[in-house]
Design an enzyme around this catalytic site. Sequence first.
Site, PDB file in Angstrom:
ATOM      1  N   GLU A 119       0.856  -1.190   0.000  1.00  0.00           N
ATOM      2  CA  GLU A 119       0.000   0.000   0.000  1.00  0.00           C
ATOM      3  C   GLU A 119       0.889   1.235   0.000  1.00  0.00           C
ATOM      4  O   GLU A 119       1.745   1.402   0.872  1.00  0.00           O
ATOM      5  CB  GLU A 119      -0.927   0.052   1.213  1.00  0.00           C
ATOM      6  CG  GLU A 119      -1.867   1.257   1.116  1.00  0.00           C
ATOM      7  CD  GLU A 119      -2.646   1.561   2.391  1.00  0.00           C
ATOM      8  OE1 GLU A 119      -3.431   2.537   2.367  1.00  0.00           O
ATOM      9  OE2 GLU A 119      -2.468   0.865   3.404  1.00  0.00           O
ATOM     10  N   ASP A 129       5.027   4.852   3.489  1.00  0.00           N
ATOM     11  CA  ASP A 129       4.716   6.272   3.631  1.00  0.00           C
ATOM     12  C   ASP A 129       5.988   6.976   4.090  1.00  0.00           C
ATOM     13  O   ASP A 129       6.939   6.334   4.534  1.00  0.00           O
ATOM     14  CB  ASP A 129       3.588   6.482   4.645  1.00  0.00           C
ATOM     15  CG  ASP A 129       2.790   7.760   4.384  1.00  0.00           C
ATOM     16  OD1 ASP A 129       3.433   8.830   4.214  1.00  0.00           O
ATOM     17  OD2 ASP A 129       1.547   7.706   4.343  1.00  0.00           O
ATOM     18  N   ASP A 137      -3.108  12.210  -2.786  1.00  0.00           N
ATOM     19  CA  ASP A 137      -3.251  13.615  -3.167  1.00  0.00           C
ATOM     20  C   ASP A 137      -3.338  13.679  -4.696  1.00  0.00           C
ATOM     21  O   ASP A 137      -2.441  13.200  -5.397  1.00  0.00           O
ATOM     22  CB  ASP A 137      -2.026  14.395  -2.682  1.00  0.00           C
ATOM     23  CG  ASP A 137      -2.137  15.894  -2.911  1.00  0.00           C
ATOM     24  OD1 ASP A 137      -2.917  16.319  -3.795  1.00  0.00           O
ATOM     25  OD2 ASP A 137      -1.422  16.647  -2.233  1.00  0.00           O
ATOM     26  N   LYS A 159      -2.029  20.624  -9.637  1.00  0.00           N
ATOM     27  CA  LYS A 159      -1.136  21.483 -10.410  1.00  0.00           C
ATOM     28  C   LYS A 159       0.186  20.796 -10.779  1.00  0.00           C
ATOM     29  O   LYS A 159       1.008  21.388 -11.485  1.00  0.00           O
ATOM     30  CB  LYS A 159      -0.841  22.766  -9.629  1.00  0.00           C
ATOM     31  CG  LYS A 159      -2.077  23.631  -9.411  1.00  0.00           C
ATOM     32  CD  LYS A 159      -1.730  24.918  -8.676  1.00  0.00           C
ATOM     33  CE  LYS A 159      -2.966  25.792  -8.475  1.00  0.00           C
ATOM     34  NZ  LYS A 159      -2.644  27.038  -7.753  1.00  0.00           N
ATOM     35  N   ASP A 165     -11.515   9.648  -4.539  1.00  0.00           N
ATOM     36  CA  ASP A 165     -12.757  10.398  -4.679  1.00  0.00           C
ATOM     37  C   ASP A 165     -12.524  11.638  -5.535  1.00  0.00           C
ATOM     38  O   ASP A 165     -13.366  12.538  -5.588  1.00  0.00           O
ATOM     39  CB  ASP A 165     -13.330  10.782  -3.312  1.00  0.00           C
ATOM     40  CG  ASP A 165     -12.310  11.498  -2.428  1.00  0.00           C
ATOM     41  OD1 ASP A 165     -11.202  11.794  -2.920  1.00  0.00           O
ATOM     42  OD2 ASP A 165     -12.623  11.759  -1.256  1.00  0.00           O
TER      43      ASP A 165
END
Length: 226
Positions: A49, A74, A123, A127, A157
């Site tokens: 993950e 992470d 995220d 941009k 989402d």
Amino acid sequence: MSKNKLAKFAETETFPNFFQPSMEELTKGFDKKGRWHDFFENNNPIVLELGCGRGEYTIGLAKFYPEKNFIGMDIKGARMWQGCRFAIDNQMKNVAFLRTQIDYVNLCFDKGEIEEIWITFPDPQPKKKNKRLTSLRFLERYKQCIANHAKINLKTDSDLLYQYTHMNNTISFNYLPIYYLEPNTRITIDDPNSSIYGDYIIQSISLPLDISSTMTISAYKALQKI
């Protein structure tokens, strides 16, 4: 960083299921690369993950699929305390956590070592396309450590990220001209004659001057929503 976060981060570094290779270790050869099955002490499939945060999803999958191994990755180590602690307290031997930049994923795993990747609510980087975890830059890195039959799953989402994300396989087909179509447009194809079905993102279009002639479209297979 608050004192509580510092304390959790310090404790996390002592956990046996937590790994934090330095840049020097990664460039010289991370000792877990190609040897993750040795850590898990089995040959079960390894699922990764990316951007695991506190590790809730990694833990949840590991509980649901005890026959697989799970690694949460992470850069924010203090967050991983929760997942590491839960796995240790519940004797979950099929869970590990890896603190490093996702940019270095190909330095942490050997070719074919990862059977499946989950990218959970990343995220969308509105941009900075190159920073999106489903950009070609990252897909090339994933390709260096996944098995040939591996799956890459995206949960998001963000309509922007959903529309942007595509898989690497392409198709080329001919149709009568449809002049409103443009590159980067998402289209749905249901064509039994060519056996092409599903959602695709147009890569390029060659439109004829004569409307009676056919146009040529090249397109990427689009990722499906989960």
